[in-house]
Design a protein around this motif. Structure first.
Motif, PDB file in Angstrom:
ATOM      1  N   SER A 129      -3.544   5.926   7.044  1.00 42.86           N
ATOM      2  CA  SER A 129      -2.879   4.766   6.466  1.00 42.86           C
ATOM      3  C   SER A 129      -2.606   3.742   7.548  1.00 42.86           C
ATOM      4  CB  SER A 129      -1.559   5.175   5.811  1.00 42.86           C
ATOM      5  OG  SER A 129      -1.808   6.009   4.695  1.00 42.86           O
ATOM      6  N   ASN A 130      -2.444   2.500   7.108  1.00 48.65           N
ATOM      7  CA  ASN A 130      -2.124   1.397   8.014  1.00 48.65           C
ATOM      8  C   ASN A 130      -0.654   1.048   7.858  1.00 48.65           C
ATOM      9  OD1 ASN A 130      -4.794   0.594   9.182  1.00 48.65           O
ATOM     10  ND2 ASN A 130      -5.274   0.502   7.001  1.00 48.65           N
ATOM     11  N   ALA A 131       0.076   1.238   8.929  1.00 47.43           N
ATOM     12  CA  ALA A 131       1.494   0.886   8.951  1.00 47.43           C
ATOM     13  C   ALA A 131       1.689  -0.235   9.961  1.00 47.43           C
ATOM     14  CB  ALA A 131       2.336   2.096   9.336  1.00 47.43           C
ATOM     15  N   ILE A 147      13.144   0.543  15.853  1.00 50.53           N
ATOM     16  CA  ILE A 147      11.792   0.594  15.300  1.00 50.53           C
ATOM     17  C   ILE A 147      11.910   0.556  13.788  1.00 50.53           C
ATOM     18  CG2 ILE A 147       9.593   1.826  15.204  1.00 50.53           C
ATOM     19  CD1 ILE A 147      10.556   3.416  17.721  1.00 50.53           C
ATOM     20  N   ASP A 148      11.360  -0.484  13.188  1.00 47.55           N
ATOM     21  CA  ASP A 148      11.407  -0.643  11.732  1.00 47.55           C
ATOM     22  C   ASP A 148      10.004  -0.563  11.154  1.00 47.55           C
ATOM     23  OD1 ASP A 148      14.170  -1.038  11.558  1.00 47.55           O
ATOM     24  OD2 ASP A 148      13.985  -3.212  11.819  1.00 47.55           O
ATOM     25  N   ILE A 149       9.879   0.134  10.045  1.00 44.33           N
ATOM     26  CA  ILE A 149       8.633   0.142   9.280  1.00 44.33           C
ATOM     27  C   ILE A 149       8.656  -1.099   8.400  1.00 44.33           C
ATOM     28  CG2 ILE A 149       7.217   1.361   7.579  1.00 44.33           C
ATOM     29  CD1 ILE A 149       8.630   3.970   8.538  1.00 44.33           C
ATOM     30  N   LEU A 150       7.731  -2.013   8.640  1.00 41.67           N
ATOM     31  CA  LEU A 150       7.673  -3.248   7.870  1.00 41.67           C
ATOM     32  C   LEU A 150       6.835  -3.071   6.608  1.00 41.67           C
ATOM     33  CD1 LEU A 150       7.040  -5.736  10.808  1.00 41.67           C
ATOM     34  CD2 LEU A 150       9.240  -5.134   9.742  1.00 41.67           C
ATOM     35  N   LEU A 151       5.630  -2.575   6.801  1.00 38.79           N
ATOM     36  CA  LEU A 151       4.670  -2.390   5.713  1.00 38.79           C
ATOM     37  C   LEU A 151       3.933  -1.077   5.934  1.00 38.79           C
ATOM     38  CD1 LEU A 151       3.302  -6.021   5.881  1.00 38.79           C
ATOM     39  CD2 LEU A 151       4.579  -5.095   3.944  1.00 38.79           C
ATOM     40  N   TYR A 152       3.544  -0.443   4.833  1.00 37.74           N
ATOM     41  CA  TYR A 152       2.785   0.798   4.907  1.00 37.74           C
ATOM     42  C   TYR A 152       1.739   0.714   3.796  1.00 37.74           C
ATOM     43  CZ  TYR A 152       1.823   5.803   5.235  1.00 37.74           C
ATOM     44  OH  TYR A 152       1.225   7.024   5.406  1.00 37.74           O
ATOM     45  N   ASP A 153       0.490   0.446   4.176  1.00 36.78           N
ATOM     46  CA  ASP A 153      -0.563   0.153   3.200  1.00 36.78           C
ATOM     47  C   ASP A 153      -0.010  -0.865   2.200  1.00 36.78           C
ATOM     48  OD1 ASP A 153      -2.473   1.762   4.433  1.00 36.78           O
ATOM     49  OD2 ASP A 153      -1.989   3.521   3.217  1.00 36.78           O
ATOM     50  N   ASP A 154      -0.260  -0.665   0.914  1.00 42.61           N
ATOM     51  CA  ASP A 154       0.286  -1.551  -0.121  1.00 42.61           C
ATOM     52  C   ASP A 154       1.485  -0.921  -0.812  1.00 42.61           C
ATOM     53  OD1 ASP A 154      -1.561  -3.599   0.281  1.00 42.61           O
ATOM     54  OD2 ASP A 154      -3.022  -2.661  -1.042  1.00 42.61           O
ATOM     55  N   LEU A 155       2.093   0.046  -0.157  1.00 41.38           N
ATOM     56  CA  LEU A 155       3.189   0.795  -0.733  1.00 41.38           C
ATOM     57  C   LEU A 155       4.400  -0.097  -1.008  1.00 41.38           C
ATOM     58  CD1 LEU A 155       4.352   3.665  -1.409  1.00 41.38           C
ATOM     59  CD2 LEU A 155       5.236   3.654   0.918  1.00 41.38           C
ATOM     60  N   LEU A 190      14.609   4.809   2.896  1.00 38.27           N
ATOM     61  CA  LEU A 190      13.542   3.894   3.320  1.00 38.27           C
ATOM     62  C   LEU A 190      13.199   2.904   2.218  1.00 38.27           C
ATOM     63  CD1 LEU A 190      11.281   3.168   5.393  1.00 38.27           C
ATOM     64  CD2 LEU A 190       9.862   4.898   4.253  1.00 38.27           C
ATOM     65  N   THR A 191      13.097   1.640   2.610  1.00 43.99           N
ATOM     66  CA  THR A 191      12.606   0.598   1.714  1.00 43.99           C
ATOM     67  C   THR A 191      11.392  -0.049   2.363  1.00 43.99           C
ATOM     68  OG1 THR A 191      14.819   0.164   0.868  1.00 43.99           O
ATOM     69  CG2 THR A 191      13.169  -1.548   0.504  1.00 43.99           C
ATOM     70  N   VAL A 192      10.280  -0.033   1.649  1.00 37.59           N
ATOM     71  CA  VAL A 192       9.034  -0.644   2.113  1.00 37.59           C
ATOM     72  C   VAL A 192       8.498  -1.490   0.965  1.00 37.59           C
ATOM     73  CG1 VAL A 192       6.677  -0.206   2.897  1.00 37.59           C
ATOM     74  CG2 VAL A 192       8.517   1.293   3.657  1.00 37.59           C
ATOM     75  N   PRO A 193       8.135  -2.731   1.245  1.00 39.21           N
ATOM     76  CA  PRO A 193       8.216  -3.468   2.497  1.00 39.21           C
ATOM     77  C   PRO A 193       9.669  -3.625   2.965  1.00 39.21           C
ATOM     78  CG  PRO A 193       7.017  -4.741   0.839  1.00 39.21           C
ATOM     79  CD  PRO A 193       7.596  -3.551   0.159  1.00 39.21           C
ATOM     80  N   HIS A 194       9.808  -3.847   4.254  1.00 44.93           N
ATOM     81  CA  HIS A 194      11.146  -4.037   4.815  1.00 44.93           C
ATOM     82  C   HIS A 194      11.807  -5.198   4.078  1.00 44.93           C
ATOM     83  CE1 HIS A 194      14.373  -5.042   7.555  1.00 44.93           C
ATOM     84  NE2 HIS A 194      14.186  -3.873   8.147  1.00 44.93           N
ATOM     85  N   PRO A 195      13.019  -4.989   3.550  1.00 43.38           N
ATOM     86  CA  PRO A 195      13.606  -5.994   2.658  1.00 43.38           C
ATOM     87  C   PRO A 195      13.998  -7.314   3.309  1.00 43.38           C
ATOM     88  CG  PRO A 195      15.164  -4.226   3.103  1.00 43.38           C
ATOM     89  CD  PRO A 195      13.837  -3.801   3.701  1.00 43.38           C
ATOM     90  N   LEU A 196      14.125  -7.365   4.618  1.00 43.43           N
ATOM     91  CA  LEU A 196      14.535  -8.605   5.281  1.00 43.43           C
ATOM     92  C   LEU A 196      13.442  -9.220   6.141  1.00 43.43           C
ATOM     93  CD1 LEU A 196      18.156  -7.557   6.340  1.00 43.43           C
ATOM     94  CD2 LEU A 196      17.475  -8.990   4.406  1.00 43.43           C
TER      95      LEU A 196
END
Length: 161
Positions: free
Chosen positions: A10-12, A106-114, A121-127
């Motif tokens: 996956s692309n994160a 370290i924040d996960i911004l996007l993970y594929d189109d999830l 965890l909220t993806v995409p990062h809400p802010l």
């Protein structure tokens, strides 16, 4: 998984920041640990010096964005990023938009189109779309990447700020 199955990659896209201690060393160490434990890093932005966002501090941040190719699930990636933060000396997590100085974030911004929202965890990062210190480095890494909720590219989100 059988021995002939290949794990799905996956692309994160992650945001990293540091404003305590040796900021450059903290960032480089976090990146090395991500590469060692999470997967390949095909693209890394430059390091950007930025003012604190959401709280007052005399310490500026170094920020960067990274494209990570990983076989880790989003939950496992979150656990790993939090472990790296602890290893690098982060003892306090931001809660309820109360931010603090920190050696690494370290924040996960996007993970594929999830698109997901759990207590952890909220993806995409809400802010992310409100933060220049996130979008500017991310636009360097992946300007045409499309936000799965807002349906705009990273470059479009940056220019809308």
């Amino acid at each position: 998984m059988t021995t002939t199955e290949v794990p799905t990659t996956s692309n994160a896209y992650l945001s990293l920041g540091s404003n305590q201690g040796n900021k450059r060393k903290n960032m480089i160490t976090a990146l090395a640990l991500l590469a060692e434990r999470a997967g390949d890093i095909p693209t890394l932005s430059a390091f950007y010096e930025t003012e604190p966002w959401g709280f007052d501090s005399e310490h500026t941040f170094l920020n960067a964005a990274v494209h990570l190719q990983t076989t880790l699930s989003p939950a496992d990636l979150l656990a790993l990023t939090q472990q790296i933060e602890r290893e690098l000396g982060r003892t306090v997590k931001s809660e309820n938009h109360t931010y603090h100085d920190r050696p690494i974030d370290i924040d996960i911004l996007l993970y594929d189109d999830l698109v997901c929202e759990t207590p952890e965890l909220t993806v995409p990062h809400p802010l992310m779309h409100h933060r220049r210190f996130v979008l500017e480095p991310l636009a360097e890494v992946a300007p045409a990447l499309r936000h799965p909720v807002l349906h705009r590219t990273v470059d479009e989100l940056l220019h809308a700020l």
